[in-house]
Design a protein around this motif. Structure first.
Motif, short mmCIF file in Angstrom:
data_model
loop_
_atom_site.label_atom_id
_atom_site.label_comp_id
_atom_site.label_asym_id
_atom_site.label_seq_id
_atom_site.Cartn_x
_atom_site.Cartn_y
_atom_site.Cartn_z
N ALA A 108 0.84 -1.29 0.02
CA ALA A 108 -0.13 0.20 -0.05
C ALA A 108 0.85 1.34 0.11
CB ALA A 108 -1.17 -0.07 1.35
N ASN A 109 2.00 1.19 0.39
CA ASN A 109 2.82 2.31 0.47
C ASN A 109 3.71 2.65 -0.68
OD1 ASN A 109 2.25 2.86 3.31
ND2 ASN A 109 3.87 1.35 4.15
N THR A 110 3.62 1.74 -1.51
CA THR A 110 4.41 1.84 -2.98
C THR A 110 3.39 2.05 -4.09
OG1 THR A 110 4.48 -0.46 -3.06
CG2 THR A 110 6.21 0.53 -1.91
N VAL A 111 2.04 1.65 -3.99
CA VAL A 111 1.26 2.00 -5.04
C VAL A 111 0.12 2.87 -4.80
CG1 VAL A 111 1.64 -0.26 -5.94
CG2 VAL A 111 -0.32 0.00 -4.30
N ASN A 112 -0.53 3.32 -5.76
CA ASN A 112 -1.59 4.46 -5.91
C ASN A 112 -3.07 3.57 -5.36
OD1 ASN A 112 -3.43 6.45 -5.92
ND2 ASN A 112 -3.26 7.02 -8.15
N THR A 113 -3.45 3.73 -4.25
CA THR A 113 -4.72 3.23 -3.92
C THR A 113 -5.90 4.08 -4.14
OG1 THR A 113 -4.41 3.83 -1.53
CG2 THR A 113 -3.65 1.68 -2.08
N ARG A 114 -5.93 4.93 -4.84
CA ARG A 114 -7.11 5.87 -4.96
C ARG A 114 -8.37 5.17 -5.71
NH1 ARG A 114 -5.54 11.49 -7.85
NH2 ARG A 114 -4.41 11.54 -6.34
N VAL A 115 -7.78 4.40 -6.59
CA VAL A 115 -8.88 3.62 -7.34
C VAL A 115 -9.76 2.72 -6.40
CG1 VAL A 115 -9.82 2.09 -9.35
CG2 VAL A 115 -7.86 3.97 -9.49
N VAL A 116 -8.87 2.17 -5.68
CA VAL A 116 -9.65 1.23 -4.65
C VAL A 116 -10.41 1.85 -3.71
CG1 VAL A 116 -8.90 -0.44 -2.96
CG2 VAL A 116 -7.53 -0.54 -4.83
N LEU A 117 -9.82 2.87 -3.09
CA LEU A 117 -10.49 3.78 -2.18
C LEU A 117 -11.79 4.35 -2.68
CD1 LEU A 117 -7.63 5.26 -0.21
CD2 LEU A 117 -8.97 3.36 0.40
N HIS A 118 -11.69 4.63 -3.87
CA HIS A 118 -12.85 5.32 -4.62
C HIS A 118 -14.08 4.17 -4.72
CE1 HIS A 118 -15.14 7.69 -7.20
NE2 HIS A 118 -15.32 6.70 -8.40
N SER A 119 -13.56 2.92 -5.19
CA SER A 119 -14.72 1.88 -5.08
C SER A 119 -15.50 1.65 -4.04
CB SER A 119 -13.99 0.62 -5.70
OG SER A 119 -13.05 0.24 -4.92
N ILE A 120 -14.67 1.70 -2.69
CA ILE A 120 -15.12 1.48 -1.40
C ILE A 120 -16.15 2.61 -1.04
CG2 ILE A 120 -14.71 1.37 0.95
CD1 ILE A 120 -11.90 0.00 0.39
N THR A 121 -15.81 3.75 -1.39
CA THR A 121 -16.81 5.07 -1.40
C THR A 121 -18.01 4.94 -2.09
OG1 THR A 121 -14.59 6.42 -1.15
CG2 THR A 121 -16.95 7.38 -1.47
N GLU A 122 -17.98 4.50 -3.39
CA GLU A 122 -19.30 4.17 -4.08
C GLU A 122 -19.83 3.18 -3.37
OE1 GLU A 122 -17.92 3.46 -7.99
OE2 GLU A 122 -17.78 5.59 -8.49
N LEU A 123 -19.21 2.09 -2.78
CA LEU A 123 -20.08 0.99 -2.17
C LEU A 123 -20.66 1.54 -0.87
CD1 LEU A 123 -20.63 -2.01 -1.68
CD2 LEU A 123 -18.44 -2.24 -0.53
N CYS A 124 -19.89 2.31 -0.19
CA CYS A 124 -20.65 2.73 0.91
C CYS A 124 -21.96 3.68 0.77
CB CYS A 124 -19.67 3.54 1.93
SG CYS A 124 -18.44 2.55 2.73
N GLU A 125 -21.70 4.64 -0.38
CA GLU A 125 -22.93 5.41 -0.84
C GLU A 125 -23.83 4.40 -1.39
OE1 GLU A 125 -21.24 7.83 -3.74
OE2 GLU A 125 -20.06 9.39 -2.45
N HIS A 126 -23.68 3.51 -2.24
CA HIS A 126 -24.87 2.72 -2.34
C HIS A 126 -25.44 2.12 -1.33
CE1 HIS A 126 -26.86 -0.35 -4.92
NE2 HIS A 126 -26.30 -1.22 -4.15
N LEU A 127 -24.70 1.55 -0.43
CA LEU A 127 -25.33 1.00 0.78
C LEU A 127 -26.14 1.91 1.45
CD1 LEU A 127 -22.80 -1.62 2.13
CD2 LEU A 127 -24.85 -2.12 1.15
N GLY A 128 -25.61 3.25 1.76
CA GLY A 128 -26.17 4.06 2.39
C GLY A 128 -27.58 4.59 1.49
N CYS A 129 -27.70 4.57 0.47
CA CYS A 129 -29.10 4.56 -0.37
C CYS A 129 -29.90 3.54 -0.05
CB CYS A 129 -28.80 4.94 -1.92
SG CYS A 129 -27.80 6.42 -2.41
N GLN A 130 -29.36 2.35 0.09
CA GLN A 130 -30.52 1.09 0.22
C GLN A 130 -30.94 1.36 1.84
OE1 GLN A 130 -31.26 -0.82 -2.15
NE2 GLN A 130 -30.14 0.37 -3.52
N PHE A 131 -30.00 1.78 2.52
CA PHE A 131 -30.42 1.95 4.19
C PHE A 131 -30.18 3.52 4.47
CE2 PHE A 131 -28.72 -2.21 3.51
CZ PHE A 131 -29.61 -3.18 3.64
N PRO A 132 -31.28 4.21 4.07
CA PRO A 132 -31.02 5.77 4.38
C PRO A 132 -31.37 5.96 5.98
CG PRO A 132 -33.04 5.30 3.29
CD PRO A 132 -32.48 3.98 3.34
#
Length: 295
Positions: A108-132
């Motif tokens: 994690a200290n040597t590669v760009n994890t922005r894409v991975v974290l962005h996917s987790i953000t979208e997942l949380c937003e999706h779950l948040g819409c399912q359980f407002p």
């Protein structure tokens, strides 16, 4: 179990890919050409981190699915489990510091994890819409865990909102008398339920619903308790019903009609609940009251 494969297959697939990564690393020592081809992609740190995070996320979601399969799981309980899982994702991966697994720290200290974290953000937003937020705020008035200690004014406002929402559905009077009556019943309900829970007479939400349906003094309030207890978050009871239906309607009974199927399922459920079936009485009813076609 094999019966869980159909809704846990995503997690199984991710876990299988991780296992394949380790296997390819071992086989590559023998200069296997196929292993070399697979290992070239699998050993990419960016790909490996994404795959490991995906496996972790799918594992968490699989656990949540297993929780949702519990029998007699109320909607309020399922909502809390889902919100807790969302909060865990946000705290672990979307806070000021990302809490990676120990074996991923060096990558994690040597590669760009922005894409991975962005996917987790979208997942949380999706779950948040399912359980407002506050989706079940009004129904919290019937949550037995929130009644302690019993307070006079607790939940009355939520019950009033429920009366307004379901007034037309339940065909309630339009004047304010019914709201006042239901709120009065709710106040009595709170203190009685709390005392019964202290004594151990009521332990679960299902016990509370059963008690309420038998009490005539809560006739109007019981309609809302019945609604709250009807919409279960789990499909476990439905799955049991389908399994029982498949056991009854086997190949030798493939022409079994709907009415007979319904009656047999009811008998099976009755026997499973330790009910007693008087075969002599049933036979007597069959010989006397059964409709016969004229010959």
């Amino acid at each position: 179990p094999l019966t869980e494969v159909h809704w846990l297959s995503c997690h199984f697939a991710g876990n299988a890919l991780l296992q394949k990564l380790l296997h390819c690393a071992e086989v590559n020592e023998n200069n296997d050409p196929i292993a070399k081809y697979c290992l070239k992609k699998l050993t990419d740190p960016q790909y490996r981190i994404a795959l490991t995070v995906l496996d972790d996320i799918l594992g968490e979601l699989s656990e949540l699915c297993q929780t949702f399969q519990r029998s007699c799981l109320t909607t309020i309980e399922a909502y809390r489990y889902a919100k807790a899982k969302i909060a865990k994702f946000c705290s672990q991966c979307l806070g000021e510091k990302v809490h990676w697994k120990q074996q991923m720290t060096s990558f994690a200290n040597t590669v760009n994890t922005r894409v991975v974290l962005h996917s987790i953000t979208e997942l949380c937003e999706h779950l948040g819409c399912q359980f407002p937020e506050n989706e079940l705020q009004e129904w919290a008035a019937f949550d037995t865990e929130t009644l302690f200690p019993a307070k006079f004014n607790y939940g009355t406002e939520n019950v009033t909102k429920l009366v307004g929402k379901y007034q037309a559905v339940l065909n309630l009077p339009t004047d304010g008398s019914i709201t006042e009556c239901i709120c009065k019943q709710y106040i009595d309900y709170k203190f009685i339920i709390v005392e019964k829970m202290k004594a151990g007479a009521i332990r679960t939400f299902a016990n509370m619903v059963t008690y309420m349906l038998k009490e005539e003094q809560f006739t109007d309030l019981t309609q809302f308790v019945d609604i709250c207890g009807t919409f279960q978050a789990s499909s476990a009871d439905c799955e049991c019903g389908f399994r029982l239906m498949n056991q009854i309607k086997a190949k030798s009974r493939n022409r079994l009609g709907v009415n007979h199927m319904d009656q047999l399922i009811r008998i099976k459920y009755y026997l499973a609940a330790n009910g007693d079936v008087n075969l002599d009485k049933i036979y007597h009813h069959w010989t006397i009251d059964k409709y016969r076609r004229e010959k």
